[in-house]
Motif scaffolding. Structure first.
Motif, PDB file in Angstrom:
ATOM      1  N   HIS A  86      39.773  42.737  31.848  1.00  0.00           N
ATOM      2  CA  HIS A  86      39.892  42.967  33.026  1.00  0.00           C
ATOM      3  C   HIS A  86      38.106  43.630  32.932  1.00  0.00           C
ATOM      4  O   HIS A  86      36.964  43.130  33.707  1.00  0.00           O
ATOM      5  N   HIS A  90      34.759  41.939  34.557  1.00  0.00           N
ATOM      6  CA  HIS A  90      33.830  42.922  35.876  1.00  0.00           C
ATOM      7  C   HIS A  90      32.439  42.443  34.562  1.00  0.00           C
ATOM      8  O   HIS A  90      31.463  42.906  35.604  1.00  0.00           O
ATOM      9  N   HIS A 121      39.547  37.748  41.670  1.00  0.00           N
ATOM     10  CA  HIS A 121      39.286  38.977  41.988  1.00  0.00           C
ATOM     11  C   HIS A 121      38.410  39.360  41.472  1.00  0.00           C
ATOM     12  O   HIS A 121      38.192  40.594  42.496  1.00  0.00           O
ATOM     13  N   HIS A 126      37.948  42.286  45.613  1.00  0.00           N
ATOM     14  CA  HIS A 126      37.307  43.698  45.267  1.00  0.00           C
ATOM     15  C   HIS A 126      36.100  43.302  46.991  1.00  0.00           C
ATOM     16  O   HIS A 126      35.691  44.722  46.759  1.00  0.00           O
ATOM     17  N   HIS A 303      37.358  52.148  40.077  1.00  0.00           N
ATOM     18  CA  HIS A 303      37.368  51.317  40.084  1.00  0.00           C
ATOM     19  C   HIS A 303      36.412  49.919  41.117  1.00  0.00           C
ATOM     20  O   HIS A 303      36.090  49.418  40.725  1.00  0.00           O
TER      21      HIS A 303
HETATM   22 ZN    ZN Z   1      38.363  44.760  39.058  1.00  0.00          ZN
END
Ligand code: ZN
Length: 374
Positions: A86, A90, A121, A126, A303
């Protein structure tokens, strides 16, 4: 496809918050990406998974022990996803791009695909968090009604009871069905994918073939198909339940709001960062083990505001975000314990499973969408 935009011309909240967060990094001299706290997790979790796998394939042991090892393997795969994959996908694992790319492929190693994940994602979830019609995280299965504007079926009345069973199938669906749907339909939920290069195609097929070999063919050759089936199901069920709950506790709980987009373009009234604050919740912020295991995903508010900052910094950023929310009169959703967050998620799903009132349904974009389609 309808476009969703935010009112970012007046992004006073995010400007002010970013200034305070940048000041924190300047004062502490820390990098925004991962550090030894993150790299030490990789040194524990990756060897732990490989050791469990090797033992399961090569050692004769009592059934209870092999089932226990399969469950541990499932937990460590889930934790690799939360902590390493994850952050890496990112771009937050390391300041070096190639390191992020490399560790991002841990997703392919556990059955997923980074190409689709980054769209699903990083972009859709997001940016358009909890917006029905774009956010793929709240469109997991027709059997689950995950937002108030989704079509209602009578079976949804019982969804809070079969929730965990549905979540247990996540990894099997993901590895064996969902990625192929995205690949052949060339879209993630309602959003078309950008054209794949020949390398993207090659990586997709190579990793799916490698998954089939290492998770199916090789184990069957080593332990027989019956032992493999029980072990694979145990591991997959554990991964599915853990990852589904951790991701759902961030948005499908009491407090966070939902929105929807139908056929027409939509302008969200607030700036993007305020939308994130309004649609996201934390859980168990004081629990250091949970924070370690879920890769800071119990600090989803932080986050969602700063996905390119590694999760190891979220506990420190949390107070800054809370203070800023207070200053701007915004909510800061947080459940003190994991148990309270799970209870809230179950109540939310029970509520979403009730038959919507006619007055509500008449204004629902999902209803409008299905009527137009019919
Ligand atoms: Zn994330």
């Amino acid at each position: 496809m309808a476009k969703v935009t935010f009112n970012n011309r007046n992004n006073l909240f995010f400007q002010s918050l970013k200034k305070s967060v940048d000041a924190y990094f300047q004062e502490t001299g820390r990098k925004k990406t991962g550090d030894w706290r993150l790299y030490s997790k990789a040194l524990v979790l990756i060897p732990l998974s490989l050791t469990c796998y090797a033992f399961l394939l090569t050692t004769t042991m009592p059934v209870w022990l092999s089932l226990g090892l399969c469950a541990i393997l499932g937990l460590s795969i889930g934790s690799i996803g939360f902590n390493i994959m994850h952050d890496a996908c990112h771009g937050a694992y390391s300041s070096k791009k190639w390191v992020n790319t490399l560790f991002g492929y841990t997703l392919n190693a556990v059955g997923g695909n980074t190409f689709f994940w980054k769209l699903k994602h990083n972009i859709l979830h997001h940016t358009y968090t909890n917006i029905h019609g774009v956010d793929d995280d709240i469109a997991q299965s027709k059997l689950l009604r995950q937002s108030p504007t989704q079509e209602w079926w009578p079976i949804h009345r019982y969804q809070h009871l079969y929730l965990t069973a549905a979540y247990s199938l996540t990894i099997f669906m993901w590895a064996g069905v969902r990625d192929f749907e995205k690949y052949f339909k060339k879209k993630v939920y309602n959003t078309p994918i950008s054209p794949m290069s020949w390398q993207d195609h090659a990586i997709f097929w190579f990793s799916k073939a490698a998954y089939a070999f290492f998770y199916v063919v090789l184990p069957i050759m080593c332990v027989g198909w019956q032992a493999w089936l029980i072990g694979y199901l145990t591991m997959g069920i554990v991964v599915g339940i853990v990852i589904s709950y951790v991701f759902q506790l961030a948005h499908a709980v009491e407090g966070p709001e939902f929105d929807a987009v139908g056929l027409d373009d939509k302008q969200i009234e607030t700036e993007w960062a305020v939308h994130q604050i309004k649609t996201t919740a934390n859980f168990a912020p004081g629990n250091r083990f949970i924070n370690w295991f879920v890769g800071g995903l119990n600090y989803q508010v932080e986050h969602h505001l700063f996905p390119r900052i590694s999760h190891v910094h979220y506990p420190a950023l949390s107070q800054i975000v809370q203070d800023k929310c207070k200053e701007f009169g915004l909510p800061y959703h947080s459940f003190p314990t994991l148990g309270q967050a799970i209870a809230s998620h179950v109540r939310t799903m029970k509520q979403l499973g009730q038959k919507p009132t006619i007055a509500m349904a008449a204004t629902e974009p999902a209803q409008i969408l299905s009527e137009s389609a019919a």
